[in-house]
Design a protein around this motif. Sequence first.
Motif, PDB file in Angstrom:
ATOM      1  N   ALA A 165       0.801  -1.220   0.000  1.00 11.02           N
ATOM      2  CA  ALA A 165       0.000   0.000   0.000  1.00 11.02           C
ATOM      3  C   ALA A 165       0.839   1.277   0.000  1.00 11.02           C
ATOM      4  CB  ALA A 165      -0.923   0.020   1.219  1.00 11.02           C
ATOM      5  N   LYS A 166       2.002   1.238   0.650  1.00  7.56           N
ATOM      6  CA  LYS A 166       2.754   2.483   0.806  1.00  7.56           C
ATOM      7  C   LYS A 166       4.210   2.338   0.384  1.00  7.56           C
ATOM      8  CE  LYS A 166       3.961   5.908   4.334  1.00  7.56           C
ATOM      9  NZ  LYS A 166       3.846   6.260   5.749  1.00  7.56           N
ATOM     10  N   THR A 167       4.992   1.526   1.096  1.00 12.27           N
ATOM     11  CA  THR A 167       6.437   1.469   0.852  1.00 12.27           C
ATOM     12  C   THR A 167       6.835   0.426  -0.185  1.00 12.27           C
ATOM     13  OG1 THR A 167       6.928  -0.169   2.561  1.00 12.27           O
ATOM     14  CG2 THR A 167       6.869   2.153   3.251  1.00 12.27           C
ATOM     15  N   TYR A 168       6.014  -0.587  -0.401  1.00 13.01           N
ATOM     16  CA  TYR A 168       6.288  -1.685  -1.336  1.00 13.01           C
ATOM     17  C   TYR A 168       7.569  -2.443  -0.986  1.00 13.01           C
ATOM     18  CZ  TYR A 168       2.645   0.636  -3.916  1.00 13.01           C
ATOM     19  OH  TYR A 168       1.455   1.211  -4.271  1.00 13.01           O
ATOM     20  N   ASN A 169       7.962  -2.414   0.271  1.00 16.66           N
ATOM     21  CA  ASN A 169       9.139  -3.143   0.743  1.00 16.66           C
ATOM     22  C   ASN A 169       8.710  -4.428   1.438  1.00 16.66           C
ATOM     23  OD1 ASN A 169      11.259  -1.425  -0.103  1.00 16.66           O
ATOM     24  ND2 ASN A 169      10.773  -0.006   1.546  1.00 16.66           N
ATOM     25  N   HIS A 170       9.695  -5.291   1.721  1.00 14.22           N
ATOM     26  CA  HIS A 170       9.472  -6.569   2.400  1.00 14.22           C
ATOM     27  C   HIS A 170      10.026  -6.480   3.819  1.00 14.22           C
ATOM     28  CE1 HIS A 170       9.379  -7.516  -1.874  1.00 14.22           C
ATOM     29  NE2 HIS A 170       8.592  -8.521  -1.549  1.00 14.22           N
ATOM     30  N   TYR A 171       9.333  -7.147   4.761  1.00 12.23           N
ATOM     31  CA  TYR A 171       9.728  -7.089   6.167  1.00 12.23           C
ATOM     32  C   TYR A 171       9.657  -8.478   6.803  1.00 12.23           C
ATOM     33  CZ  TYR A 171       8.740  -2.229   5.118  1.00 12.23           C
ATOM     34  OH  TYR A 171       8.733  -0.981   4.534  1.00 12.23           O
ATOM     35  N   CYS A 172      10.513  -8.692   7.804  1.00 14.57           N
ATOM     36  CA  CYS A 172      10.544 -10.003   8.466  1.00 14.57           C
ATOM     37  C   CYS A 172       9.570 -10.113   9.627  1.00 14.57           C
ATOM     38  CB  CYS A 172      11.966 -10.315   8.946  1.00 14.57           C
ATOM     39  SG  CYS A 172      12.570  -9.218  10.239  1.00 14.57           S
ATOM     40  N   SER A 173       9.058  -8.992  10.105  1.00 15.33           N
ATOM     41  CA  SER A 173       8.169  -9.036  11.275  1.00 15.33           C
ATOM     42  C   SER A 173       7.227  -7.836  11.269  1.00 15.33           C
ATOM     43  CB  SER A 173       8.994  -9.011  12.563  1.00 15.33           C
ATOM     44  OG  SER A 173       9.673  -7.768  12.665  1.00 15.33           O
ATOM     45  N   ARG A 174       6.250  -7.907  12.141  1.00 16.79           N
ATOM     46  CA  ARG A 174       5.303  -6.808  12.308  1.00 16.79           C
ATOM     47  C   ARG A 174       6.033  -5.538  12.735  1.00 16.79           C
ATOM     48  NH1 ARG A 174       2.321  -4.802  16.681  1.00 16.79           N
ATOM     49  NH2 ARG A 174       0.294  -3.961  16.092  1.00 16.79           N
ATOM     50  N   GLU A 175       7.005  -5.704  13.621  1.00 18.21           N
ATOM     51  CA  GLU A 175       7.771  -4.553  14.118  1.00 18.21           C
ATOM     52  C   GLU A 175       8.509  -3.855  12.981  1.00 18.21           C
ATOM     53  OE1 GLU A 175       7.864  -7.633  15.559  1.00 18.21           O
ATOM     54  OE2 GLU A 175       6.583  -7.086  17.254  1.00 18.21           O
ATOM     55  N   CYS A 176       9.138  -4.628  12.097  1.00 20.87           N
ATOM     56  CA  CYS A 176       9.841  -4.035  10.959  1.00 20.87           C
ATOM     57  C   CYS A 176       8.858  -3.358  10.006  1.00 20.87           C
ATOM     58  CB  CYS A 176      10.652  -5.089  10.211  1.00 20.87           C
ATOM     59  SG  CYS A 176      12.166  -5.558  11.060  1.00 20.87           S
ATOM     60  N   PHE A 177       7.702  -3.989   9.799  1.00 22.79           N
ATOM     61  CA  PHE A 177       6.679  -3.397   8.943  1.00 22.79           C
ATOM     62  C   PHE A 177       6.245  -2.033   9.488  1.00 22.79           C
ATOM     63  CE2 PHE A 177       2.082  -2.752   8.316  1.00 22.79           C
ATOM     64  CZ  PHE A 177       2.074  -2.532   6.948  1.00 22.79           C
ATOM     65  N   LEU A 178       5.938  -1.986  10.775  1.00 21.12           N
ATOM     66  CA  LEU A 178       5.499  -0.721  11.380  1.00 21.12           C
ATOM     67  C   LEU A 178       6.616   0.329  11.345  1.00 21.12           C
ATOM     68  CD1 LEU A 178       3.428  -2.073  14.400  1.00 21.12           C
ATOM     69  CD2 LEU A 178       2.571  -1.028  12.277  1.00 21.12           C
ATOM     70  N   ARG A 179       7.838  -0.109  11.584  1.00 18.02           N
ATOM     71  CA  ARG A 179       8.988   0.797  11.507  1.00 18.02           C
ATOM     72  C   ARG A 179       9.110   1.382  10.105  1.00 18.02           C
ATOM     73  NH1 ARG A 179      15.029  -1.480  12.294  1.00 18.02           N
ATOM     74  NH2 ARG A 179      16.153   0.361  11.612  1.00 18.02           N
ATOM     75  N   GLY A 180       8.958   0.548   9.089  1.00 18.25           N
ATOM     76  CA  GLY A 180       9.025   1.020   7.708  1.00 18.25           C
ATOM     77  C   GLY A 180       7.873   1.940   7.354  1.00 18.25           C
ATOM     78  N   TRP A 181       6.681   1.578   7.793  1.00 16.83           N
ATOM     79  CA  TRP A 181       5.480   2.357   7.484  1.00 16.83           C
ATOM     80  C   TRP A 181       5.592   3.767   8.062  1.00 16.83           C
ATOM     81  CZ3 TRP A 181       1.214   1.440   4.536  1.00 16.83           C
ATOM     82  CH2 TRP A 181       0.129   2.311   4.697  1.00 16.83           C
ATOM     83  N   HIS A 182       6.069   3.872   9.308  1.00 19.91           N
ATOM     84  CA  HIS A 182       6.086   5.161   9.997  1.00 19.91           C
ATOM     85  C   HIS A 182       7.341   5.986   9.754  1.00 19.91           C
ATOM     86  CE1 HIS A 182       2.380   4.407  12.082  1.00 19.91           C
ATOM     87  NE2 HIS A 182       2.838   3.249  12.539  1.00 19.91           N
ATOM     88  N   HIS A 183       8.489   5.341   9.460  1.00 19.32           N
ATOM     89  CA  HIS A 183       9.737   6.085   9.485  1.00 19.32           C
ATOM     90  C   HIS A 183      10.514   6.158   8.166  1.00 19.32           C
ATOM     91  CE1 HIS A 183       9.241   6.501  13.777  1.00 19.32           C
ATOM     92  NE2 HIS A 183       9.112   5.175  13.888  1.00 19.32           N
ATOM     93  N   LEU A 184      10.132   5.381   7.163  1.00 20.91           N
ATOM     94  CA  LEU A 184      10.883   5.448   5.907  1.00 20.91           C
ATOM     95  C   LEU A 184      10.455   6.661   5.096  1.00 20.91           C
ATOM     96  CD1 LEU A 184      11.029   1.794   4.538  1.00 20.91           C
ATOM     97  CD2 LEU A 184      12.829   3.099   5.628  1.00 20.91           C
ATOM     98  N   GLY A 185      11.450   7.372   4.593  1.00 17.98           N
ATOM     99  CA  GLY A 185      11.156   8.501   3.711  1.00 17.98           C
ATOM    100  C   GLY A 185      10.745   7.973   2.343  1.00 17.98           C
ATOM    101  N   GLN A 186      10.057   8.819   1.594  1.00 23.41           N
ATOM    102  CA  GLN A 186       9.547   8.388   0.293  1.00 23.41           C
ATOM    103  C   GLN A 186      10.675   7.946  -0.649  1.00 23.41           C
ATOM    104  OE1 GLN A 186       6.842  11.163  -1.474  1.00 23.41           O
ATOM    105  NE2 GLN A 186       6.245   9.761  -3.094  1.00 23.41           N
ATOM    106  N   HIS A 187      11.860   8.490  -0.478  1.00 20.12           N
ATOM    107  CA  HIS A 187      12.989   8.106  -1.327  1.00 20.12           C
ATOM    108  C   HIS A 187      13.440   6.660  -1.067  1.00 20.12           C
ATOM    109  CE1 HIS A 187      15.001   9.360   2.364  1.00 20.12           C
ATOM    110  NE2 HIS A 187      16.056   8.659   1.961  1.00 20.12           N
ATOM    111  N   GLN A 188      13.012   6.051   0.052  1.00 21.29           N
ATOM    112  CA  GLN A 188      13.364   4.671   0.370  1.00 21.29           C
ATOM    113  C   GLN A 188      12.256   3.683   0.008  1.00 21.29           C
ATOM    114  OE1 GLN A 188      14.319   5.558   4.556  1.00 21.29           O
ATOM    115  NE2 GLN A 188      16.358   4.728   4.092  1.00 21.29           N
TER     116      GLN A 188
END
Length: 117
Positions: A91-114
């Motif tokens: 929906a937003k970052t189109y990245n892959h994550y190993c856990s819920r914690e990593c997903f939430l970290r990516g959702w809230h803290h990754l800049g659009q350039h990442q």
Amino acid sequence: PRAESDSDHDRSDAEDEDKAYVTVSRAELMRGHRPVVVSEVPVYVALEDRDGRRFEDKGSCQYVKYRWMRGPVIEPCFFHPHKMSQIKDVAKTYNHYCSRECFLRGWHHLGQHQWGK
């Protein structure tokens, strides 16, 4: 009992020549490891030579070559490249994550350039 003739002996020699130096009797991933892109995975390979002796290949057998065949691509976690991803944000970052914690970290803290695509 039947006596062995020279032709039987010649046939046996020909069969030995056609037989591989070693054959793989068992191959498996080491317990607890699963292939992830760009990660080396330890494997256990048991071999058997022409004389029936069995031994483990530790990468030093000159007659044994093996490779991974392509299967479904399993992407590594964005934050932990050594871990297999379990979640993909579609929906937003189109990245892959190993856990819920990593997903939430990516959702809230990754800049659009990442963000991936």
